[in-house]
Design an enzyme around this catalytic site. Sequence first.
Site, PDB file in Angstrom:
ATOM      1  N   ASN A  98       0.939  -0.642  -0.582  1.00 22.03           N
ATOM      2  CA  ASN A  98      -0.068   0.295   0.076  1.00 22.03           C
ATOM      3  C   ASN A  98       0.613   1.271  -0.014  1.00 22.03           C
ATOM      4  O   ASN A  98       0.368   2.308  -0.374  1.00 22.03           O
ATOM      5  CB  ASN A  98      -0.831   0.114   1.094  1.00 22.03           C
ATOM      6  N   THR A 142     -16.700  32.793 -36.200  1.00 20.35           N
ATOM      7  CA  THR A 142     -17.469  32.599 -34.790  1.00 20.35           C
ATOM      8  C   THR A 142     -18.611  31.734 -34.580  1.00 20.35           C
ATOM      9  O   THR A 142     -19.297  31.864 -36.362  1.00 20.35           O
ATOM     10  CB  THR A 142     -18.216  33.659 -34.389  1.00 20.35           C
ATOM     11  N   HIS A 143     -18.468  30.862 -34.303  1.00 16.29           N
ATOM     12  CA  HIS A 143     -20.322  30.209 -34.601  1.00 16.29           C
ATOM     13  C   HIS A 143     -19.998  28.784 -36.136  1.00 16.29           C
ATOM     14  O   HIS A 143     -20.938  28.934 -36.793  1.00 16.29           O
ATOM     15  CB  HIS A 143     -21.740  30.947 -34.614  1.00 16.29           C
ATOM     16  N   SER A 191      -7.554   5.761 -49.300  1.00 15.63           N
ATOM     17  CA  SER A 191      -9.133   4.286 -49.222  1.00 15.63           C
ATOM     18  C   SER A 191      -8.790   3.786 -50.153  1.00 15.63           C
ATOM     19  O   SER A 191      -7.830   3.691 -50.384  1.00 15.63           O
ATOM     20  CB  SER A 191     -10.322   5.594 -49.496  1.00 15.63           C
ATOM     21  N   ASN A 221      -7.017  11.192 -45.950  1.00 13.49           N
ATOM     22  CA  ASN A 221      -7.923  11.318 -44.757  1.00 13.49           C
ATOM     23  C   ASN A 221      -6.782  12.194 -44.001  1.00 13.49           C
ATOM     24  O   ASN A 221      -5.429  11.282 -44.030  1.00 13.49           O
ATOM     25  CB  ASN A 221      -7.884   9.850 -44.893  1.00 13.49           C
ATOM     26  N   TYR A 243      -6.649   2.179   2.235  1.00 16.48           N
ATOM     27  CA  TYR A 243      -7.067   1.633   1.456  1.00 16.48           C
ATOM     28  C   TYR A 243      -7.599   0.272   0.972  1.00 16.48           C
ATOM     29  O   TYR A 243      -7.943  -0.091   1.982  1.00 16.48           O
ATOM     30  CB  TYR A 243      -4.706   1.321   1.291  1.00 16.48           C
ATOM     31  N   LYS A 251      -4.349   2.273 -12.843  1.00 10.77           N
ATOM     32  CA  LYS A 251      -2.857   1.630 -12.949  1.00 10.77           C
ATOM     33  C   LYS A 251      -3.313   2.200 -14.522  1.00 10.77           C
ATOM     34  O   LYS A 251      -2.846   3.068 -15.518  1.00 10.77           O
ATOM     35  CB  LYS A 251      -1.992   1.176 -12.968  1.00 10.77           C
TER      36      LYS A 251
HETATM   37  N1  ARG Z   1      -1.468  -4.311  -7.001  1.00 12.62           N
HETATM   38  C1  ARG Z   1      -1.989  -2.972  -5.432  1.00 12.62           C
HETATM   39  C2  ARG Z   1      -2.261  -1.676  -6.588  1.00 12.62           C
HETATM   40  O1  ARG Z   1      -1.757  -1.151  -7.284  1.00 12.62           O
HETATM   41  C3  ARG Z   1      -1.023  -2.924  -4.690  1.00 12.62           C
HETATM   42  C4  ARG Z   1      -1.598  -2.450  -3.174  1.00 12.62           C
HETATM   43  C5  ARG Z   1      -2.078  -4.379  -2.594  1.00 12.62           C
HETATM   44  N2  ARG Z   1      -2.023  -4.314  -1.454  1.00 12.62           N
HETATM   45  C6  ARG Z   1      -2.501  -5.258  -1.316  1.00 12.62           C
HETATM   46  N3  ARG Z   1      -2.689  -5.402   0.425  1.00 12.62           N
HETATM   47  N4  ARG Z   1      -3.194  -6.205  -1.633  1.00 12.62           N
HETATM   48  O2  ARG Z   1      -2.858  -0.777  -5.389  1.00 12.62           O
END
Ligand code: ARG
Length: 437
Positions: A111, A156-157, A286, A294, A326, A334
Amino acid sequence: MAKKLWGGRFKKEIDIDFFEFQKSIQYDYRLALYDVTHSQIHILALKDAGILTPKEEKKLHFALQEIYTEIKENKFKPNLQSEDIHTEIQNRVEKKVGKLADKLHTLRSRNDQIAFDEKFYCRKQSLEIEKLILEVIKSFLELSRRYIGFSIVGYTHTQRAQKVDFKDYLGSFVCIFERDRKRCDDFSNKIVASLGSGAFKGTILTKHYDNALQGIIKKLALDETIKLQTVENPLEHVSDRDFIVEFLSILSILQMHLSRFAEDMILFSTQEFNFVDLPEEFCTGSSLMPHKKNPDFLELVRGYTGRIYGNLMALLTIMKGLPLTYNRDMQLDKEPLFSSVDIIKDELKILARFIKGIKLNEKVIEKALEDESLYTVDLAEYLVKEKKIPFAQAHEIIGKVIRYAEDNKCKIKDMEDSLLNTFSAHLNHKIIKEIFG
Ligand code: ARG
C-alpha cells in the site's frame, strides 16, 4: 504461480482463475524502476534506523542496483506469474541474496510502495509531457514565421466573422498550450513522494525510520525527477489518489485542446474550405476511392478524447465512496493512468511534426477574404470614429446596407453614392473601397 508476499494464515491455495483476475503484474511491471527506487531508499532508512546492519544494507543495495540496471537497459522481463511488481522485485532480490531479502520487507506494505511508485511516475511523466508540449509550441511559432503578414478568415459559430492575422490564429494555440504546459509544471512541482506508512498507520518502528529518512533525504543525491519527504499522515498516504485524478484532469484539458485544433484542421482541409493542405505523411488513403487523402491523425486525436475523458471518469468512479484507507479497488487506477499518458505522449510527439508540415492554400484564402461581410465591423467603426455616430446606430446602418446587398445580389463595393446615401449621408463609394481594400 510465483512466490507470494502473504499466505501464512491460509489453508487453501488461491483459486487459479481468481489469481489471474486479481494480479496486476501485466501492467504494473511498468513501475519497476520506481519500485526499486523505493527499496533503495527504504534499505538506507532501515540501516540508519538500526534494523539492517551496514553489511546487510550493502548486500541488498548491490542486488537492487543490478535489477535497476537491468530495467534501465530494457532487459527487465517480469515473471507474469508474480502477483504484482512489488512481489516480483522482492522475489528477484531473494534470488540474489537469499533469506536476507526477508528483512527488506520490514515496515513495509505494498500500500505504501504503490503510493510512492505512482507519485514518482506521475511527476516524471508530467515533466516529460511538459517538454513535448513545448515542442508543439515551437512548431506553432515556426509555422507562424513562415506566413508572416498573411491573413485568414476568422470564424465564430463556424460562420465567417472577420479577417484575422494567421499569426494571431496560431498565437491563440500557443497561449492555449502554454496554459497546459504551465498546468503540468505546477503539478510536477507540487508532487512529493513519501514512504514509510506501512499498511496504513505506520508501526512501532516508524519513529526511528522517519528520523533516519529525514537525514537521508538531505544527503541523498536524488534523480532530479524525484522529490521526497517523510509521510505526514500514513492513513492519508495510502488512501490518496487525488494526484492521479488531478493528473488525468490536466491531461483531459490538454486533450480537449488537441481535439479542437484537430477539428479546425479537419474542417479547413475539406474540399469545401480547402484552406490548408495537410502533410501527406500523416494522412492515409482509401482502399476503394483512389482520390482520397484522409486526415486520420487528426480524426484519431479527436477520437481519443473519448478514451482520455473516459479514463478520468473511470478513476473518479473507482474512488467515489471508497472507505478510508487503502482498498483493492485502487489497483484499477493504473490502466487508465498509463493509457492517458501513452496516448497524450504519442499525440504530442506526432503533432509537433504535423504542424510543421501544414501548408496554406494562399490563393483560396485570398479569394475567401474578398467576402465583404468580413469588413462590416470596420465599416461601422469608421462611422463611429470619423463621424461620431454611436456604435449601435452604425451597426444598424451597416446591417441595412448588407441586407440590401444580399436581397439585390450586389456588392457593397459596387453601390453608387446616391444609393449609399439612403442609408447614411456619411457613406460613399470611396470610403467603402478604402475599407474593403
Ligand atoms: N497492486 C496493488 C495496487 O496497485 C498494490 C497494493 C496491494 N495491497 C494489498 N494489500 N494487496 O493497488
